[in-house]
Design a protein around this motif. Sequence first.
Motif, mmCIF file in Angstrom:
data_model
loop_
_atom_site.group_PDB
_atom_site.id
_atom_site.type_symbol
_atom_site.label_atom_id
_atom_site.label_comp_id
_atom_site.label_asym_id
_atom_site.label_seq_id
_atom_site.Cartn_x
_atom_site.Cartn_y
_atom_site.Cartn_z
ATOM 1 N N SER A 66 -34.691 32.536 -21.671
ATOM 2 C CA SER A 66 -33.738 31.516 -22.073
ATOM 3 C C SER A 66 -32.449 31.743 -21.291
ATOM 4 O O SER A 66 -32.273 32.785 -20.658
ATOM 5 C CB SER A 66 -33.477 31.573 -23.582
ATOM 6 O OG SER A 66 -32.675 30.476 -24.006
ATOM 7 N N PHE A 67 -31.536 30.777 -21.342
ATOM 8 C CA PHE A 67 -30.302 30.848 -20.563
ATOM 9 C C PHE A 67 -29.224 31.648 -21.283
ATOM 10 O O PHE A 67 -28.948 31.435 -22.462
ATOM 11 C CB PHE A 67 -29.778 29.450 -20.257
ATOM 12 C CG PHE A 67 -30.586 28.720 -19.219
ATOM 13 C CD1 PHE A 67 -30.536 29.111 -17.888
ATOM 14 C CD2 PHE A 67 -31.393 27.653 -19.567
ATOM 15 C CE1 PHE A 67 -31.273 28.448 -16.924
ATOM 16 C CE2 PHE A 67 -32.139 26.986 -18.613
ATOM 17 C CZ PHE A 67 -32.087 27.379 -17.285
ATOM 18 N N VAL A 68 -28.588 32.572 -20.542
ATOM 19 C CA VAL A 68 -27.514 33.412 -21.044
ATOM 20 C C VAL A 68 -26.342 33.309 -20.062
ATOM 21 O O VAL A 68 -26.542 33.312 -18.846
ATOM 22 C CB VAL A 68 -27.960 34.884 -21.170
ATOM 23 C CG1 VAL A 68 -26.817 35.757 -21.688
ATOM 24 C CG2 VAL A 68 -29.182 35.009 -22.077
ATOM 25 N N PHE A 69 -25.137 33.235 -20.585
ATOM 26 C CA PHE A 69 -23.954 33.234 -19.728
ATOM 27 C C PHE A 69 -23.889 34.574 -18.998
ATOM 28 O O PHE A 69 -24.042 35.633 -19.606
ATOM 29 C CB PHE A 69 -22.697 33.013 -20.559
ATOM 30 C CG PHE A 69 -21.432 33.029 -19.760
ATOM 31 C CD1 PHE A 69 -21.126 31.979 -18.909
ATOM 32 C CD2 PHE A 69 -20.550 34.103 -19.844
ATOM 33 C CE1 PHE A 69 -19.953 31.990 -18.164
ATOM 34 C CE2 PHE A 69 -19.384 34.123 -19.106
ATOM 35 C CZ PHE A 69 -19.087 33.057 -18.257
ATOM 36 N N GLU A 70 -23.628 34.531 -17.695
ATOM 37 C CA GLU A 70 -23.723 35.741 -16.871
ATOM 38 C C GLU A 70 -22.834 36.880 -17.356
ATOM 39 O O GLU A 70 -23.196 38.060 -17.245
ATOM 40 C CB GLU A 70 -23.401 35.426 -15.416
ATOM 41 C CG GLU A 70 -21.980 34.948 -15.162
ATOM 42 C CD GLU A 70 -21.681 34.756 -13.684
ATOM 43 O OE1 GLU A 70 -22.517 35.173 -12.865
ATOM 44 O OE2 GLU A 70 -20.619 34.191 -13.364
ATOM 45 N N GLY A 71 -21.667 36.545 -17.910
ATOM 46 C CA GLY A 71 -20.755 37.582 -18.366
ATOM 47 C C GLY A 71 -21.177 38.270 -19.643
ATOM 48 O O GLY A 71 -20.576 39.266 -20.042
ATOM 49 N N VAL A 82 -34.718 35.376 -14.244
ATOM 50 C CA VAL A 82 -35.836 34.511 -13.866
ATOM 51 C C VAL A 82 -35.372 33.401 -12.935
ATOM 52 O O VAL A 82 -36.114 32.940 -12.070
ATOM 53 C CB VAL A 82 -36.500 33.917 -15.126
ATOM 54 C CG1 VAL A 82 -37.658 32.997 -14.769
ATOM 55 C CG2 VAL A 82 -36.987 35.036 -16.045
ATOM 56 N N GLY A 83 -34.128 32.952 -13.093
ATOM 57 C CA GLY A 83 -33.579 31.879 -12.267
ATOM 58 C C GLY A 83 -32.163 31.576 -12.686
ATOM 59 O O GLY A 83 -31.581 32.248 -13.540
ATOM 60 N N SER A 84 -31.579 30.544 -12.082
ATOM 61 C CA SER A 84 -30.237 30.100 -12.430
ATOM 62 C C SER A 84 -30.185 28.582 -12.321
ATOM 63 O O SER A 84 -31.158 27.947 -11.909
ATOM 64 C CB SER A 84 -29.191 30.742 -11.512
ATOM 65 O OG SER A 84 -29.430 30.393 -10.164
ATOM 66 N N VAL A 85 -29.043 28.020 -12.680
ATOM 67 C CA VAL A 85 -28.900 26.567 -12.702
ATOM 68 C C VAL A 85 -28.066 26.125 -11.502
ATOM 69 O O VAL A 85 -26.914 26.556 -11.364
ATOM 70 C CB VAL A 85 -28.217 26.100 -14.002
ATOM 71 C CG1 VAL A 85 -28.076 24.574 -14.021
ATOM 72 C CG2 VAL A 85 -29.005 26.577 -15.209
ATOM 73 N N ALA A 93 -31.166 32.402 -16.264
ATOM 74 C CA ALA A 93 -32.382 32.424 -17.071
ATOM 75 C C ALA A 93 -32.816 33.882 -17.186
ATOM 76 O O ALA A 93 -33.239 34.488 -16.204
ATOM 77 C CB ALA A 93 -33.471 31.583 -16.419
ATOM 78 N N ILE A 94 -32.676 34.432 -18.385
ATOM 79 C CA ILE A 94 -32.890 35.863 -18.601
ATOM 80 C C ILE A 94 -34.222 36.105 -19.319
ATOM 81 O O ILE A 94 -34.487 35.522 -20.373
ATOM 82 C CB ILE A 94 -31.733 36.476 -19.409
ATOM 83 C CG1 ILE A 94 -30.422 36.322 -18.644
ATOM 84 C CG2 ILE A 94 -32.004 37.932 -19.743
ATOM 85 C CD1 ILE A 94 -30.374 37.046 -17.317
ATOM 86 N N ARG A 95 -35.007 36.990 -18.730
ATOM 87 C CA ARG A 95 -36.296 37.334 -19.313
ATOM 88 C C ARG A 95 -36.118 37.899 -20.732
ATOM 89 O O ARG A 95 -35.268 38.754 -20.980
ATOM 90 C CB ARG A 95 -36.993 38.364 -18.431
ATOM 91 C CG ARG A 95 -38.463 38.583 -18.720
ATOM 92 C CD ARG A 95 -39.057 39.672 -17.836
ATOM 93 N NE ARG A 95 -38.652 39.559 -16.436
ATOM 94 C CZ ARG A 95 -39.214 38.734 -15.559
ATOM 95 N NH1 ARG A 95 -40.202 37.946 -15.938
ATOM 96 N NH2 ARG A 95 -38.796 38.712 -14.309
ATOM 97 N N ASP A 96 -36.925 37.398 -21.646
ATOM 98 C CA ASP A 96 -36.990 37.865 -23.041
ATOM 99 C C ASP A 96 -35.761 37.514 -23.874
ATOM 100 O O ASP A 96 -35.676 37.931 -25.040
ATOM 101 C CB ASP A 96 -37.241 39.378 -23.121
ATOM 102 C CG ASP A 96 -38.604 39.766 -22.587
ATOM 103 O OD1 ASP A 96 -39.531 38.934 -22.664
ATOM 104 O OD2 ASP A 96 -38.748 40.899 -22.091
#
Length: 280
Positions: A66-71, A82-85, A93-96
Amino acid sequence: MCSLPGGRFLMGTDEADGFPQDGEGPIREVGLAPFLIDACAVSNDVFAEFVRVTGYLTDAEHFGWSFVFEGLVAQPDPEQVVGSVPGTPWWLAIRDACWHRPEGQGSSLAGRGDHPVVHVSHNDALAYCRWAGKRLPSEAEWEFMARGGLHQQRYPWGNELTPGGQHRCNIWQGEFPTCNTGEDGFMGTCPVDAFAPNGYGIFNASGNVWEWCADWFGVDHPTPVPTDPVGPASGQSRVMRGGSYLCHASYCNRYRVAARTRNTPDSSSGNIGFRCALSL
């Protein structure tokens, strides 16, 4: 839940700092029947009980990310990404990452039972509503709730963002996306009942987390507006309201009560949650 009287109110805005492309305007008179709505967004503790009883797996858990803010990523390890937008590189896009691991591997809900559940898709919110015997609010109900009985004010408490120098919601302070000073006391989510409620007893209708509404997203509003409007009959994305802890005036001042955005029904991120409603 708070019992709201319904009635007629002016929905939307024509203010210059709005986003016309989002369909915030024109201002239109809307009529609503009385309804019940949660005073707070659904919390981690409450969602955990739903999962305990049903064994439900969220869309993020099925997808494996799912997507997590990088900070806020718990382990800023390239192998977890996993990826980015495109265009918004601060979303990773962070695994788990999921509702019980909000920042990915190495994170947990410790100390955040009373924070809003995040990483829940529209599909997940509907599943919870079915279990709880409730529903998602319509967009019109959500805005009526957020206004708290005030007439065409910018925020749930009035027109000034920080009256008397006091923070009234959980949004970004500083320079987005590089420096959040946390002047409001929070870097990520805050408790669902943080800050003072509005005139209807509703907490955190501005900031903290985006909240799913029942409606499909559209920018054209029928004239005359029907009573209890429900939005387009179909679409690609569902409405989200309220802004989040990542909103800032320089980039996304969608913590105003008339502001709106959208996302696909299976999308999730670390700043999307929901609250429930009931018809009377």
